[in-house]
Write an enzyme that holds these catalytic residues in place. Structure first.
Site, PDB file in Angstrom:
ATOM      1  N   CYS A 157       0.926  -1.293  -0.196  1.00 11.41           N
ATOM      2  CA  CYS A 157       0.144  -0.047  -0.005  1.00 11.41           C
ATOM      3  C   CYS A 157       0.691   1.145   0.088  1.00 11.41           C
ATOM      4  O   CYS A 157       1.547   1.382   1.080  1.00 11.41           O
ATOM      5  CB  CYS A 157      -1.020   0.046   1.017  1.00 11.41           C
ATOM      6  SG  CYS A 157      -1.941   1.597   1.203  1.00 11.41           S
TER       7      CYS A 157
ATOM      8  N   CYS B 139      -0.312   4.041   2.628  1.00 11.92           N
ATOM      9  CA  CYS B 139      -0.117   3.743   4.237  1.00 11.92           C
ATOM     10  C   CYS B 139       0.059   2.267   4.399  1.00 11.92           C
ATOM     11  O   CYS B 139       1.036   1.814   4.193  1.00 11.92           O
ATOM     12  CB  CYS B 139      -1.518   4.325   4.912  1.00 11.92           C
ATOM     13  SG  CYS B 139      -3.157   3.813   4.166  1.00 11.92           S
ATOM     14  N   SER B 140      -0.980   1.468   4.719  1.00 14.95           N
ATOM     15  CA  SER B 140      -0.403   0.239   5.245  1.00 14.95           C
ATOM     16  C   SER B 140      -1.772  -0.650   4.938  1.00 14.95           C
ATOM     17  O   SER B 140      -1.911  -1.850   5.490  1.00 14.95           O
ATOM     18  CB  SER B 140      -0.082  -0.064   6.626  1.00 14.95           C
ATOM     19  OG  SER B 140      -1.203   0.546   7.736  1.00 14.95           O
ATOM     20  N   CYS B 141      -2.662  -0.496   3.991  1.00 16.18           N
ATOM     21  CA  CYS B 141      -3.770  -1.290   3.828  1.00 16.18           C
ATOM     22  C   CYS B 141      -3.329  -2.557   3.419  1.00 16.18           C
ATOM     23  O   CYS B 141      -2.334  -3.013   2.512  1.00 16.18           O
ATOM     24  CB  CYS B 141      -4.597  -0.802   2.686  1.00 16.18           C
ATOM     25  SG  CYS B 141      -5.350   0.857   2.954  1.00 16.18           S
TER      26      CYS B 141
HETATM   27 FE    FE Z   1      -3.492   2.058   2.524  1.00 18.91          FE
END
Ligand code: FE
Length: 198
Positions: free
Chosen positions: A106, A109-111
């Protein structure tokens, strides 16, 4: 490619907290119930889930095709789902082949498909991984000790707020005699992200 996830995450979290507070105020929901539901979801969110999906796909070609066509519809066959939070997220499973290797990221961010992979590793959220894997995937994989042949194409899949990805690794050679459980034991979280062969 995708929305501003980092920007969306905070307002969504704030909305959830307001909703929780409202539900509690009205006596509709007990704070402890919410906490228990969240704990139960997190307790079930393990890379072993993704590994089970992979092992089944290796053994059952019908399941593999259903999984690649519509992962959300196929997961319940194994008692799994992308729900668990407030909203079901779309999952797309990308299959490694002899010609193409897949990696997930991602970039904003951190999906990540938490329900199937467990909590994401710190490096997945790092700026270094998010920025480098898109431009230099082969080098990033090499940093993980995973050297791909020069003829293998690398596809990098950037998660969005709506869509998460999971890699379906290639079944290792010499595993023809293994049962589903033994096959699942071969699959690692890094393999499901695509930074390891399996
Ligand atoms: Fe994300």
């Amino acid at each position: 490619m995708s929305g501003d996830h980092a920007g969306q995450a905070a307002p969504v979290a704030a909305k959830v907290r307001r909703l929780e507070a409202l539900l509690e105020q009205r006596g509709l929901v007990d704070a402890n119930d919410l906490e228990r539901a969240l704990d139960a979801f997190l307790a079930r969110a393990r890379p072993a889930n993704g590994a089970r999906v992979v092992a089944r796909a290796w053994l059952d070609d019908g399941f593999r095709r259903r999984l690649l066509a519509d992962a959300n519809a196929a997961l319940p066959e194994l008692g799994l789902s992308m729900g668990g939070g407030l909203q079901e997220q779309q999952l797309t499973v990308v299959e490694n082949t002899e010609e193409t290797h897949n990696v997930i990221v991602c970039t904003l961010c951190s999906c990540y498909p938490l329900a199937l992979l467990g909590p994401s590793p710190a490096w997945y959220k790092s700026e270094a991984y998010r920025s480098r894997v898109v431009r230099y995937p082969r080098e990033v994989l090499r940093d993980f000790g995973f050297v791909l042949g020069p003829g293998v194409r690398i596809s990098v899949w950037d998660a969005s707020a709506e869509t998460r990805y999971m890699v379906l690794p290639r079944r290792p050679d010499g595993t023809g005699n293994l049962d589903e459980q033994a096959l699942a034991a071969l699959v690692t979280r890094n393999g499901l992200i695509g930074v390891a062969p399996v």
